[in-house]
Write a protein that holds these residues in place. Structure first.
Motif, short mmCIF file in Angstrom:
data_model
loop_
_atom_site.label_atom_id
_atom_site.label_comp_id
_atom_site.label_asym_id
_atom_site.label_seq_id
_atom_site.Cartn_x
_atom_site.Cartn_y
_atom_site.Cartn_z
N ARG A 78 0.95 -1.19 -0.14
CA ARG A 78 -0.02 0.02 -0.01
C ARG A 78 0.90 1.10 0.17
O ARG A 78 0.46 2.25 -0.62
CB ARG A 78 -0.83 -0.14 1.17
N GLU A 79 1.93 1.18 0.94
CA GLU A 79 2.82 2.46 0.95
C GLU A 79 3.55 2.68 -0.59
O GLU A 79 3.70 3.71 -1.09
CB GLU A 79 3.84 2.17 1.83
N ALA A 80 3.83 1.47 -1.25
CA ALA A 80 4.44 1.56 -2.37
C ALA A 80 3.47 2.24 -3.53
O ALA A 80 3.95 3.11 -4.44
CB ALA A 80 4.93 0.13 -2.84
N ALA A 81 2.23 1.68 -3.39
CA ALA A 81 1.34 2.25 -4.35
C ALA A 81 1.04 3.67 -4.12
O ALA A 81 0.84 4.43 -5.16
CB ALA A 81 0.03 1.41 -4.31
N GLY A 82 0.91 4.09 -3.00
CA GLY A 82 0.78 5.48 -2.63
C GLY A 82 1.96 6.47 -3.03
O GLY A 82 1.69 7.55 -3.78
N ARG A 83 3.19 5.99 -3.01
CA ARG A 83 4.54 6.61 -3.17
C ARG A 83 4.56 6.59 -4.98
O ARG A 83 4.72 7.74 -5.46
CB ARG A 83 5.76 5.93 -2.72
N LEU A 84 3.96 5.52 -5.50
CA LEU A 84 4.18 5.61 -6.88
C LEU A 84 3.19 6.63 -7.45
O LEU A 84 3.50 7.54 -8.33
CB LEU A 84 3.80 4.34 -7.52
N ASN A 85 1.95 6.76 -6.91
CA ASN A 85 1.05 7.71 -7.26
C ASN A 85 1.59 8.96 -7.17
O ASN A 85 1.25 10.06 -7.92
CB ASN A 85 -0.21 7.52 -6.69
N CYS A 86 2.39 9.36 -5.96
CA CYS A 86 2.87 10.54 -5.85
C CYS A 86 3.90 11.07 -6.82
O CYS A 86 3.84 12.06 -7.69
CB CYS A 86 3.53 10.74 -4.74
N LEU A 87 4.52 10.00 -7.39
CA LEU A 87 5.70 10.32 -8.42
C LEU A 87 5.08 10.38 -9.87
O LEU A 87 5.47 11.13 -10.65
CB LEU A 87 6.59 9.09 -8.69
N LEU A 88 4.03 9.59 -10.20
CA LEU A 88 3.24 9.81 -11.29
C LEU A 88 2.53 10.93 -11.17
O LEU A 88 2.50 11.69 -12.30
CB LEU A 88 2.43 8.71 -11.69
N SER A 89 2.07 11.61 -10.21
CA SER A 89 1.34 12.76 -10.44
C SER A 89 2.30 13.86 -10.31
O SER A 89 1.79 14.98 -11.33
CB SER A 89 0.46 13.04 -9.08
N ALA A 90 3.40 13.90 -10.07
CA ALA A 90 4.40 15.08 -10.43
C ALA A 90 4.92 14.99 -11.71
O ALA A 90 5.18 16.08 -12.36
CB ALA A 90 5.61 14.62 -9.33
N ARG A 91 4.98 13.90 -12.26
CA ARG A 91 5.24 13.76 -13.65
C ARG A 91 4.19 14.15 -14.79
O ARG A 91 4.46 14.55 -15.90
CB ARG A 91 5.83 12.56 -14.24
N ALA A 92 2.78 14.02 -14.34
CA ALA A 92 1.91 14.07 -15.21
C ALA A 92 1.36 15.58 -15.63
O ALA A 92 1.61 16.45 -14.87
CB ALA A 92 0.52 13.29 -14.35
N ASP A 93 0.92 15.53 -16.62
CA ASP A 93 0.52 17.11 -17.42
C ASP A 93 -0.96 17.13 -16.58
O ASP A 93 -1.35 18.23 -16.41
CB ASP A 93 0.33 16.95 -18.80
N THR A 94 -1.95 16.26 -16.58
CA THR A 94 -2.97 16.09 -16.03
C THR A 94 -3.24 14.98 -15.06
O THR A 94 -2.88 13.94 -15.55
CB THR A 94 -4.20 16.20 -17.29
N VAL A 95 -3.79 15.53 -14.19
CA VAL A 95 -4.37 14.06 -12.96
C VAL A 95 -5.83 14.33 -12.89
O VAL A 95 -6.44 15.45 -12.73
CB VAL A 95 -3.75 14.36 -11.69
N VAL A 96 -6.52 13.17 -13.09
CA VAL A 96 -7.94 12.94 -12.76
C VAL A 96 -8.27 12.09 -12.01
O VAL A 96 -7.89 11.04 -12.09
CB VAL A 96 -8.77 12.77 -14.40
N ARG A 97 -9.23 12.54 -11.08
CA ARG A 97 -9.82 11.39 -10.13
C ARG A 97 -11.08 11.04 -10.55
O ARG A 97 -11.93 12.04 -10.76
CB ARG A 97 -9.82 12.14 -8.60
N VAL A 98 -11.48 9.87 -10.63
CA VAL A 98 -12.85 9.41 -10.94
C VAL A 98 -13.52 8.70 -9.93
O VAL A 98 -12.76 7.88 -9.11
CB VAL A 98 -12.95 8.41 -12.19
N PHE A 99 -14.65 9.23 -9.67
CA PHE A 99 -15.32 8.74 -8.32
C PHE A 99 -16.94 8.77 -8.80
O PHE A 99 -17.41 9.52 -9.27
CB PHE A 99 -15.38 9.71 -7.38
N TYR A 100 -17.36 7.40 -8.70
CA TYR A 100 -18.73 7.26 -9.26
C TYR A 100 -19.11 7.65 -10.61
O TYR A 100 -20.08 8.19 -11.09
CB TYR A 100 -19.82 7.97 -8.27
N GLY A 101 -17.75 7.71 -11.57
CA GLY A 101 -18.06 7.84 -12.92
C GLY A 101 -18.07 9.22 -13.33
O GLY A 101 -17.79 9.69 -14.36
N LEU A 102 -17.53 10.11 -12.13
CA LEU A 102 -17.38 11.39 -12.32
C LEU A 102 -15.93 11.95 -12.48
O LEU A 102 -15.32 11.75 -11.43
CB LEU A 102 -18.45 12.14 -11.31
#
Length: 112
Positions: A78-102
């Motif tokens: 779980r910690e590795a997944a969270g850290r990877l998401n942080c690294l990817l978010s920093a590299r990403a041009d766009t970050v989108v969270r999808v919740f209930y299809g929104l």
């Protein structure tokens, strides 16, 4: 790169298909998903993030929002997944969270 985050079965892949104008069968040509599983096995999260950032779209399932697992290996994953998401978010041009299809844009923009 666009990073799409969200809980299980929240509509992340359907949103990615809409964004990429492709079918679910065509999605593997443009996107990679279940990256949290790769994080659990990775020896170098920085290298993994750099590799994944080469895809137009990366889809990650949010983990760790519930009960903390008893097993140390599960907590480490779980910690590795969270850290990877942080690294990817920093590299990403766009970050989108999808919740209930929104889709909710957290960084950047979806305009073309």
């Amino acid at each position: 790169m666009t990073l799409i985050l969200g809980p299980l079965y929240s509509g992340k892949r359907a949103f990615a298909c809409k964004l990429l104008h492709c079918t679910e069968e065509e999605l593997p040509k443009f996107a990679v998903w279940d990256v949290q599983d790769r994080a659990a096995r990775a020896e170098d999260l920085e290298a993994l993030a750099a590799q994944l950032a080469s895809y137009p779209v990366v889809i990650a399932t949010e983990v760790g929002g519930g009960v903390v697992p008893v097993e140390a290996a599960q907590r480490t994953a779980r910690e590795a997944a969270g850290r990877l998401n942080c690294l990817l978010s920093a590299r990403a041009d766009t970050v989108v969270r999808v919740f209930y299809g929104l889709p909710m844009v957290l960084k950047g923009s979806l305009s073309e």
